[in-house]
Design a protein around this motif. Structure first.
Motif, PDB file in Angstrom:
ATOM      1  N   VAL A   1     -57.951  21.157  -3.989  1.00 48.54           N
ATOM      2  CA  VAL A   1     -58.044  19.533  -3.992  1.00 48.54           C
ATOM      3  C   VAL A   1     -59.170  19.181  -3.025  1.00 48.54           C
ATOM      4  O   VAL A   1     -59.534  19.768  -2.138  1.00 48.54           O
ATOM      5  N   SER A   2     -59.820  18.072  -3.499  1.00 49.32           N
ATOM      6  CA  SER A   2     -61.430  17.854  -3.014  1.00 49.32           C
ATOM      7  C   SER A   2     -61.225  17.013  -1.826  1.00 49.32           C
ATOM      8  O   SER A   2     -61.928  17.030  -0.801  1.00 49.32           O
ATOM      9  N   HIS A   3     -60.217  16.092  -1.747  1.00 53.27           N
ATOM     10  CA  HIS A   3     -60.065  15.240  -0.409  1.00 53.27           C
ATOM     11  C   HIS A   3     -58.744  14.651  -0.568  1.00 53.27           C
ATOM     12  O   HIS A   3     -57.909  14.924  -1.629  1.00 53.27           O
ATOM     13  N   LEU A   4     -58.584  13.795   0.545  1.00 57.08           N
ATOM     14  CA  LEU A   4     -57.134  12.864   0.637  1.00 57.08           C
ATOM     15  C   LEU A   4     -56.888  12.156  -0.082  1.00 57.08           C
ATOM     16  O   LEU A   4     -55.697  11.477   0.092  1.00 57.08           O
ATOM     17  N   HIS A   5     -57.713  11.313  -0.684  1.00 55.72           N
ATOM     18  CA  HIS A   5     -57.162  10.114  -1.474  1.00 55.72           C
ATOM     19  C   HIS A   5     -56.234  10.296  -2.171  1.00 55.72           C
ATOM     20  O   HIS A   5     -56.039  11.550  -3.109  1.00 55.72           O
ATOM     21  N   ALA A   6     -55.270   9.337  -2.571  1.00 60.46           N
ATOM     22  CA  ALA A   6     -53.979   9.584  -3.185  1.00 60.46           C
ATOM     23  C   ALA A   6     -54.161  10.023  -4.737  1.00 60.46           C
ATOM     24  O   ALA A   6     -53.270  10.578  -5.273  1.00 60.46           O
ATOM     25  N   ASP A   7     -55.327   9.868  -5.166  1.00 60.87           N
ATOM     26  CA  ASP A   7     -55.677  10.117  -6.746  1.00 60.87           C
ATOM     27  C   ASP A   7     -56.116  11.639  -6.933  1.00 60.87           C
ATOM     28  O   ASP A   7     -56.552  11.662  -7.918  1.00 60.87           O
ATOM     29  N   HIS A   8     -56.366  12.040  -5.530  1.00 64.90           N
ATOM     30  CA  HIS A   8     -56.961  13.591  -5.615  1.00 64.90           C
ATOM     31  C   HIS A   8     -55.934  14.514  -4.909  1.00 64.90           C
ATOM     32  O   HIS A   8     -55.746  15.698  -5.506  1.00 64.90           O
ATOM     33  N   LEU A   9     -55.273  14.088  -3.712  1.00 63.00           N
ATOM     34  CA  LEU A   9     -54.364  14.755  -3.172  1.00 63.00           C
ATOM     35  C   LEU A   9     -53.142  13.925  -3.603  1.00 63.00           C
ATOM     36  O   LEU A   9     -52.510  13.040  -2.838  1.00 63.00           O
ATOM     37  N   HIS A  10     -52.432  14.418  -4.715  1.00 61.96           N
ATOM     38  CA  HIS A  10     -51.201  13.359  -5.159  1.00 61.96           C
ATOM     39  C   HIS A  10     -50.086  14.199  -5.131  1.00 61.96           C
ATOM     40  O   HIS A  10     -49.944  15.293  -5.816  1.00 61.96           O
ATOM     41  N   LEU A  11     -49.386  14.054  -4.140  1.00 63.35           N
ATOM     42  CA  LEU A  11     -48.220  14.719  -3.644  1.00 63.35           C
ATOM     43  C   LEU A  11     -47.210  15.290  -4.697  1.00 63.35           C
ATOM     44  O   LEU A  11     -46.625  16.199  -5.126  1.00 63.35           O
ATOM     45  N   PRO A  12     -46.729  14.307  -5.392  1.00 59.17           N
ATOM     46  CA  PRO A  12     -45.828  14.375  -6.511  1.00 59.17           C
ATOM     47  C   PRO A  12     -46.217  15.368  -7.604  1.00 59.17           C
ATOM     48  O   PRO A  12     -45.431  16.152  -8.212  1.00 59.17           O
ATOM     49  N   SER A  13     -47.491  15.298  -7.903  1.00 61.56           N
ATOM     50  CA  SER A  13     -48.240  16.196  -8.747  1.00 61.56           C
ATOM     51  C   SER A  13     -48.228  17.804  -8.152  1.00 61.56           C
ATOM     52  O   SER A  13     -47.825  18.714  -8.854  1.00 61.56           O
ATOM     53  N   LEU A  14     -48.424  17.686  -6.973  1.00 61.94           N
ATOM     54  CA  LEU A  14     -48.552  19.020  -6.410  1.00 61.94           C
ATOM     55  C   LEU A  14     -46.956  19.670  -6.322  1.00 61.94           C
ATOM     56  O   LEU A  14     -46.791  20.734  -6.340  1.00 61.94           O
ATOM     57  N   ALA A  15     -46.154  18.757  -6.164  1.00 60.80           N
ATOM     58  CA  ALA A  15     -44.671  19.218  -6.152  1.00 60.80           C
ATOM     59  C   ALA A  15     -44.148  19.688  -7.438  1.00 60.80           C
ATOM     60  O   ALA A  15     -43.257  20.429  -7.401  1.00 60.80           O
ATOM     61  N   ARG A  16     -44.834  19.710  -8.592  1.00 61.22           N
ATOM     62  CA  ARG A  16     -44.472  20.087  -9.834  1.00 61.22           C
ATOM     63  C   ARG A  16     -45.135  21.721  -9.866  1.00 61.22           C
ATOM     64  O   ARG A  16     -44.778  22.277 -10.896  1.00 61.22           O
ATOM     65  N   LEU A  17     -46.042  22.142  -8.907  1.00 58.21           N
ATOM     66  CA  LEU A  17     -46.531  23.424  -9.043  1.00 58.21           C
ATOM     67  C   LEU A  17     -45.047  24.662  -8.851  1.00 58.21           C
ATOM     68  O   LEU A  17     -44.344  24.180  -8.159  1.00 58.21           O
ATOM     69  N   GLU A  18     -45.453  25.765  -9.500  1.00 56.78           N
ATOM     70  CA  GLU A  18     -44.605  26.537  -9.034  1.00 56.78           C
ATOM     71  C   GLU A  18     -44.446  27.134  -7.766  1.00 56.78           C
ATOM     72  O   GLU A  18     -45.741  27.015  -6.933  1.00 56.78           O
ATOM     73  N   PRO A  19     -43.356  27.500  -7.237  1.00 56.16           N
ATOM     74  CA  PRO A  19     -43.192  28.009  -5.883  1.00 56.16           C
ATOM     75  C   PRO A  19     -44.252  29.185  -5.585  1.00 56.16           C
ATOM     76  O   PRO A  19     -44.438  29.764  -6.410  1.00 56.16           O
ATOM     77  N   GLY A  20     -45.051  29.257  -4.371  1.00 58.09           N
ATOM     78  CA  GLY A  20     -45.814  30.208  -3.969  1.00 58.09           C
ATOM     79  C   GLY A  20     -47.325  30.042  -4.767  1.00 58.09           C
ATOM     80  O   GLY A  20     -48.110  30.850  -4.163  1.00 58.09           O
ATOM     81  N   THR A  21     -47.379  28.932  -5.314  1.00 55.79           N
ATOM     82  CA  THR A  21     -48.931  28.485  -5.816  1.00 55.79           C
ATOM     83  C   THR A  21     -49.830  28.272  -4.627  1.00 55.79           C
ATOM     84  O   THR A  21     -49.495  27.701  -3.546  1.00 55.79           O
ATOM     85  N   ARG A  22     -50.875  28.982  -4.585  1.00 53.95           N
ATOM     86  CA  ARG A  22     -51.939  28.661  -3.622  1.00 53.95           C
ATOM     87  C   ARG A  22     -52.710  27.322  -3.901  1.00 53.95           C
ATOM     88  O   ARG A  22     -53.098  27.030  -4.934  1.00 53.95           O
ATOM     89  N   VAL A  23     -52.872  26.600  -2.739  1.00 50.20           N
ATOM     90  CA  VAL A  23     -53.290  25.174  -2.708  1.00 50.20           C
ATOM     91  C   VAL A  23     -54.265  25.181  -1.670  1.00 50.20           C
ATOM     92  O   VAL A  23     -53.911  25.303  -0.463  1.00 50.20           O
ATOM     93  N   VAL A  24     -55.560  24.761  -1.907  1.00 45.94           N
ATOM     94  CA  VAL A  24     -56.702  24.856  -1.101  1.00 45.94           C
ATOM     95  C   VAL A  24     -56.721  23.377  -0.870  1.00 45.94           C
ATOM     96  O   VAL A  24     -57.211  22.657  -2.026  1.00 45.94           O
ATOM     97  N   VAL A  25     -57.055  23.084   0.519  1.00 49.90           N
ATOM     98  CA  VAL A  25     -57.266  21.741   0.933  1.00 49.90           C
ATOM     99  C   VAL A  25     -58.079  21.537   1.953  1.00 49.90           C
ATOM    100  O   VAL A  25     -58.314  22.553   2.691  1.00 49.90           O
ATOM    101  N   PRO A  26     -58.935  20.202   2.186  1.00 50.32           N
ATOM    102  CA  PRO A  26     -59.788  20.220   3.277  1.00 50.32           C
ATOM    103  C   PRO A  26     -58.987  20.377   4.472  1.00 50.32           C
ATOM    104  O   PRO A  26     -58.127  20.125   4.897  1.00 50.32           O
ATOM    105  N   ARG A  27     -59.893  21.117   5.504  1.00 50.19           N
ATOM    106  CA  ARG A  27     -59.452  21.361   6.628  1.00 50.19           C
ATOM    107  C   ARG A  27     -59.073  19.960   7.637  1.00 50.19           C
ATOM    108  O   ARG A  27     -59.684  18.991   7.578  1.00 50.19           O
ATOM    109  N   GLY A  28     -57.946  19.912   7.882  1.00 49.30           N
ATOM    110  CA  GLY A  28     -57.185  18.926   8.743  1.00 49.30           C
ATOM    111  C   GLY A  28     -56.377  17.945   7.911  1.00 49.30           C
ATOM    112  O   GLY A  28     -55.694  17.269   8.375  1.00 49.30           O
ATOM    113  N   ALA A  29     -56.333  18.549   6.732  1.00 51.76           N
ATOM    114  CA  ALA A  29     -55.271  17.618   5.780  1.00 51.76           C
ATOM    115  C   ALA A  29     -53.885  18.052   6.141  1.00 51.76           C
ATOM    116  O   ALA A  29     -52.905  16.671   6.133  1.00 51.76           O
TER     117      ALA A  29
END
Length: 257
Positions: free
Chosen positions: A55-83
């Motif tokens: 995930v490149s940054h926190l704007h909603a079209d890049h850090l999109h929470l419903p899309s992340l929720a579709r990932l399989e449990p345990g998937t690694r997600v790298v986000v900017p520090r402070g997210a």
């Protein structure tokens, strides 16, 4: 083993390298607030089955929470520090996903692949919800090839030094509206970025997918043309580079033969 890159639309792409599958800025919806997907099918369910997400940054079209929720449990997600501090719902997702924060210069190992966080010139805050800061990042996926995913960024003087030598660059060439604000690249600036990076291959992204509802007739060339314009301008600025203007869902393979 060939490296394969698939563009799904906007900033969402899959990079398969050394048997590892990495997904960038997943956005799996037809509508986001005032934006509607106007071109390309949604990514298939299989696009959410990956080894890691960047995930490149926190704007909603890049850090999109419903899309992340579709990932399989345990998937690694790298986000900017402070997210995690900035986005409460992301903390709830951390109960089922392996969310890791990164800052510029950090290295993340995903099997035989190394992901290196690099700077981006962009406002990384989660707007409009508060002042908490998190950097905007790009990433270099290093395995059999070095693939640079720029995220959202403007052109900055130290880009080539910060990113380093790469084999293919995924560069944003447009946006989702008739105007681009600070911290973005249009086709011309992206072509200049390609020249500075010296990458032998490039894929234009972040254009031609989402557009504001009701603005279909407002400067529609800004929606349709950035990919072709980047091809044209890159031929001047970086004549030695091969530009792959992918259709939605289309892939390129590096290293065949």
């Amino acid at each position: 083993m060939p490296v394969e890159i698939t563009w799904w639309g906007h900033a969402t792409a899959t990079v398969r390298d050394s048997g590892v599958t990495v997904l960038t800025d997943p956005l799996f919806v037809r509508r986001l607030a005032h934006l509607r997907r106007r071109r390309g099918d949604l990514p298939p369910e299989s696009a959410a089955r990956v080894d890691a997400v960047l995930v490149s940054h926190l704007h909603a079209d890049h850090l999109h929470l419903p899309s992340l929720a579709r990932l399989e449990p345990g998937t690694r997600v790298v986000v900017p520090r402070g997210a995690l501090a900035a986005v409460a719902r992301l903390r709830r997702l951390a109960e089922r996903l392996r969310i890791e924060e990164a800052d510029v210069g950090d290295l993340v190992r995903v099997g035989p692949v190394t992901v290196r966080a690099v700077p981006a010139l962009h406002d990384g805050r989660r707007l409009p919800y508060g002042p908490r800061l998190a950097p905007a990042l790009g990433y270099v996926v290093e395995g059999e090839a070095r693939t640079y995913f720029a995220g959202d960024t403007g052109l900055f003087d130290s880009m080539a030094e910060a990113v380093g030598e790469v084999d293919v660059a995924l560069l944003p060439v447009g946006g989702w509206g008739p105007r681009l604000g600070e911290g973005h690249m249009n086709a011309r600036r992206a072509a200049e970025a390609l020249a500075r990076l010296g990458a032998p291959r490039a894929v234009p992204v972040h254009y031609g997918t989402y557009w504001p509802i009701g603005l279909d007739a407002v400067r529609p060339h800004e929606f349709h043309s950035p990919g072709d314009e980047f091809v044209r301008l890159a031929a001047r600025s970086a004549p030695g580079a091969a530009v792959h203007r992918l259709a939605h869902g289309e892939s390129i393979r590096l290293g065949d033969g």
